[in-house]
Design an enzyme around this catalytic site. Structure first.
Site, PDB file in Angstrom:
ATOM      1  N   ASP A  99      -0.774  -6.318   0.124  1.00  0.00           N
ATOM      2  CA  ASP A  99      -1.380  -5.417   1.409  1.00  0.00           C
ATOM      3  C   ASP A  99      -3.022  -5.331   1.431  1.00  0.00           C
ATOM      4  OD1 ASP A  99       0.628  -4.756   2.986  1.00  0.00           O
ATOM      5  OD2 ASP A  99       1.134  -3.128   1.873  1.00  0.00           O
ATOM      6  N   GLU A 119      -1.291  -5.344   8.691  1.00  0.00           N
ATOM      7  CA  GLU A 119      -0.423  -4.523   9.901  1.00  0.00           C
ATOM      8  C   GLU A 119      -1.135  -4.647  11.268  1.00  0.00           C
ATOM      9  OE1 GLU A 119       0.493  -0.675   8.793  1.00  0.00           O
ATOM     10  OE2 GLU A 119       1.204  -0.974   6.667  1.00  0.00           O
ATOM     11  N   LYS A 121      -1.145  -9.428   3.327  1.00  0.00           N
ATOM     12  CA  LYS A 121      -0.309  -8.796   4.444  1.00  0.00           C
ATOM     13  C   LYS A 121      -1.416  -7.870   5.262  1.00  0.00           C
ATOM     14  CE  LYS A 121       3.381  -5.760   3.958  1.00  0.00           C
ATOM     15  NZ  LYS A 121       2.928  -4.541   4.807  1.00  0.00           N
ATOM     16  N   GLU A 158       9.342  -3.936  10.640  1.00  0.00           N
ATOM     17  CA  GLU A 158       9.797  -2.465   9.889  1.00  0.00           C
ATOM     18  C   GLU A 158      10.298  -1.575  10.848  1.00  0.00           C
ATOM     19  OE1 GLU A 158       7.131  -0.811   7.192  1.00  0.00           O
ATOM     20  OE2 GLU A 158       8.220   1.029   6.713  1.00  0.00           O
ATOM     21  N   ASP A 160       0.914  -1.246  -0.054  1.00  0.00           N
ATOM     22  CA  ASP A 160       0.010  -0.027  -0.054  1.00  0.00           C
ATOM     23  C   ASP A 160       0.834   1.202  -0.034  1.00  0.00           C
ATOM     24  OD1 ASP A 160       0.925  -0.090   2.552  1.00  0.00           O
ATOM     25  OD2 ASP A 160      -1.037   0.142   3.506  1.00  0.00           O
ATOM     26  N   SER A 161       2.383   1.149  -0.087  1.00  0.00           N
ATOM     27  CA  SER A 161       3.207   2.138  -0.202  1.00  0.00           C
ATOM     28  C   SER A 161       2.647   2.698  -1.577  1.00  0.00           C
ATOM     29  CB  SER A 161       4.579   1.646  -0.347  1.00  0.00           C
ATOM     30  OG  SER A 161       4.785   0.473  -1.092  1.00  0.00           O
TER      31      SER A 161
HETATM   32  O1  KIV Z   1       3.612  -1.055   1.696  1.00  0.00           O
HETATM   33  C1  KIV Z   1       4.863  -1.449   1.578  1.00  0.00           C
HETATM   34  O2  KIV Z   1       5.540  -1.297   0.640  1.00  0.00           O
HETATM   35  C2  KIV Z   1       5.261  -2.166   2.754  1.00  0.00           C
HETATM   36  C3  KIV Z   1       6.642  -2.433   2.853  1.00  0.00           C
HETATM   37  C4  KIV Z   1       7.328  -1.112   2.908  1.00  0.00           C
HETATM   38  C5  KIV Z   1       6.943  -3.637   3.662  1.00  0.00           C
HETATM   39  O3  KIV Z   1       4.461  -2.544   3.475  1.00  0.00           O
END
Ligand code: KIV
Length: 285
Positions: A98, A129, A127, A196, A59-60
């Protein structure tokens, strides 16, 4: 104007499809796992050809694709779209997507519905968080056949609650809480854990305490099962001050030599595998 659809680019390597047993086998042999983010088919193909083991549709993308200052505004529909694009370009790499902020926290059932959308778009693992409160959600997903990667330490979706992008687990209480969360996530069935911005010694300890859980570090030192970076950071494209744990792989250290995208990604993969990245003296905490 582009002349070739991604599909027509010849394969640089032919690798068997990556899966969880292969990733676990790599970790047990001490071979580091190289993960990078990607958000579209073209970069997925480049990464796969360069030997990246797993691709994360992070989600970056809220930062590097959408231009926001955090990942909080990213919606599930955005993640589904970019997961589908990325899945079309990759061949062998294991694909993780994500779950965005707001798409899984309310209940295990909500998380299941969101995960199904991402898996239908081509993700092989999702994934999420956070620790504690999400343990039951992880159990709910894994018992229903959805592989889960947990994410502890700095969790950017909670940046406002955490008070900024800070190293986590520095004090004894924070370190103990993180270790307990990691154990609980592993017991609930999480197969992978992103760590992280945590001290190197803590990330190493979590890895050693949870054999069988694949730990992937970002700003967490060299003691994890593998490493991940945001692709745009690795390519030196991210505006503003570069976080300490990032290396721009388009520049060869100590020289004026510049590398193209393919070479930069190949260098990242080789440096992760050979233990040259991260360099704890430069990138660790
Ligand atoms: O969203 C993302 O790119 C991430 C990585 C930085 C681990 O969660």
């Amino acid at each position: 104007m582009s002349v070739h659809p991604v599909e027509s680019v010849p394969a640089a390597t032919t690798r068997p499809a990556m899966n969880l047993p292969r990733l676990r086998d790599m970790a047990s042999r001490g071979e580091k796992i190289a993960m990078l983010t990607a958000y579209d088919a073209t970069f997925a193909r480049v990464l796969d050809d360069a030997g990246v083991d797993t691709i994360l549709v992070g989600d970056s993308l809220g930062n590097v694709i959408q231009g926001d200052t955090s990942t909080v505004p990213v919606a599930l529909v955005d993640m589904v779209y970019h997961t589908r694009c990325t899945a079309r370009g990759k061949r062998s790499a294991w694909l993780i997507a994500d779950m965005p902020f707001g798409a899984y926290e309310r209940s295990p059932e909500q998380a299941f519905d969101s995960a199904v959308e991402l898996m239908r778009a081509g993700a092989q693992m999702v994934k999420l968080e956070g620790g504690g409160v999400l343990v039951e959600t992880v159990r709910f997903l894994t018992e229903r056949g959805i592989p889960v990667c947990a994410h502890l330490g700095l969790t950017p979706q909670r940046v406002h609650a955490l008070g900024g992008f800070r190293v986590q687990g520095r004090d004894d209480a924070g370190a103990a809480a993180l270790r307990a969360d990691a154990k609980a996530m592993a017991a609930a069935g999480a197969a992978m854990l992103v760590l992280e911005l945590v001290p190197s010694a803590l990330a190493r300890q979590v890895t050693e305490e949870n054999l069988g859980l694949l730990t992937i570090g970002i700003g967490a030192g060299a003691g994890t099962s593998g490493q991940v970076l945001v692709l745009h950071d690795l390519l030196g494209l991210t505006a503003g001050k570069r976080p300490r744990f990032v290396r721009d792989f388009t520049h060869v250290a100590g020289s004026d030599v510049g590398l193209g995208i393919r070479e930069a990604v190949q260098t990242y993969v080789q440096d992760v595998k050979q233990g040259r990245f991260p360099d704890e003296a430069v990138h660790g905490f």
